[in-house]
Design a protein around this motif. Sequence first.
Motif, PDB file in Angstrom:
ATOM      1  N   UNK A   1      27.762  88.456 -13.570  1.00 52.19           N
ATOM      2  CA  UNK A   1      26.439  88.103 -14.093  1.00 52.19           C
ATOM      3  C   UNK A   1      26.141  86.626 -13.846  1.00 52.19           C
ATOM      4  N   UNK A   2      27.155  85.757 -13.957  1.00 53.04           N
ATOM      5  CA  UNK A   2      26.914  84.327 -13.748  1.00 53.04           C
ATOM      6  C   UNK A   2      26.613  84.010 -12.289  1.00 53.04           C
ATOM      7  N   UNK A   3      27.080  84.855 -11.366  1.00 53.90           N
ATOM      8  CA  UNK A   3      26.798  84.637  -9.949  1.00 53.90           C
ATOM      9  C   UNK A   3      25.548  85.366  -9.489  1.00 53.90           C
ATOM     10  N   UNK A   4      24.816  85.934 -10.389  1.00 54.51           N
ATOM     11  CA  UNK A   4      23.545  86.545 -10.027  1.00 54.51           C
ATOM     12  C   UNK A   4      23.522  88.052 -10.136  1.00 54.51           C
ATOM     13  N   UNK A   5      24.523  88.654 -10.668  1.00 55.32           N
ATOM     14  CA  UNK A   5      24.532  90.101 -10.851  1.00 55.32           C
ATOM     15  C   UNK A   5      24.894  90.836  -9.575  1.00 55.32           C
ATOM     16  N   UNK A   6      24.732  92.135  -9.619  1.00 57.58           N
ATOM     17  CA  UNK A   6      25.132  92.963  -8.479  1.00 57.58           C
ATOM     18  C   UNK A   6      24.169  92.844  -7.311  1.00 57.58           C
ATOM     19  N   UNK A   7      22.954  92.381  -7.532  1.00 59.04           N
ATOM     20  CA  UNK A   7      21.990  92.222  -6.444  1.00 59.04           C
ATOM     21  C   UNK A   7      22.102  90.891  -5.734  1.00 59.04           C
ATOM     22  N   UNK A   8      23.071  90.085  -6.121  1.00 60.02           N
ATOM     23  CA  UNK A   8      23.213  88.753  -5.529  1.00 60.02           C
ATOM     24  C   UNK A   8      23.626  88.816  -4.070  1.00 60.02           C
ATOM     25  N   UNK A   9      24.348  89.827  -3.678  1.00 60.01           N
ATOM     26  CA  UNK A   9      24.821  89.926  -2.295  1.00 60.01           C
ATOM     27  C   UNK A   9      23.654  89.987  -1.327  1.00 60.01           C
ATOM     28  N   UNK A  10      22.663  90.780  -1.635  1.00 64.50           N
ATOM     29  CA  UNK A  10      21.505  90.878  -0.738  1.00 64.50           C
ATOM     30  C   UNK A  10      20.729  89.564  -0.710  1.00 64.50           C
ATOM     31  N   UNK A  11      20.622  88.905  -1.854  1.00 65.09           N
ATOM     32  CA  UNK A  11      19.931  87.609  -1.875  1.00 65.09           C
ATOM     33  C   UNK A  11      20.685  86.574  -1.069  1.00 65.09           C
ATOM     34  N   UNK A  12      22.019  86.559  -1.203  1.00 69.45           N
ATOM     35  CA  UNK A  12      22.819  85.595  -0.446  1.00 69.45           C
ATOM     36  C   UNK A  12      22.728  85.851   1.049  1.00 69.45           C
TER      37      UNK A  12
END
Length: 109
Positions: A50-61
């Motif tokens: 959650x602190x790294x942006x949740x499970x959708x963070x990979x697509x954003x990165x």
Amino acid sequence: MKLPFSLCLAFAFSFTSCERHAELKRELASLQASSKQDEAAIQKLDQDIASFGGTGATSRYSEQAQLKQEQLRPLEFAIPPRERQLSAIETEFARLKPAAEAYKAAHLK
């Protein structure tokens, strides 16, 4: 069909002898402790995710990385001409250096 853990343990305890009862209690206590540790580790991992942006963070990165690559691509084409210019300046400097040293030596007196 999977039976709940506590139901399986209760069933196992009901048919065991008294000799193994203490041993099974120790095993149960160690299993419960390890279960609590595992649950705490899972909660910590969930918090970290959650602190790294949740499970959708990979697509954003990956989108951000693609944007940065698109920004850097023009710079890749600008580097070779600049390197050639720098090389030409270094060549000219190397050619003029002996003359400059001779000029300095002549004017020190």
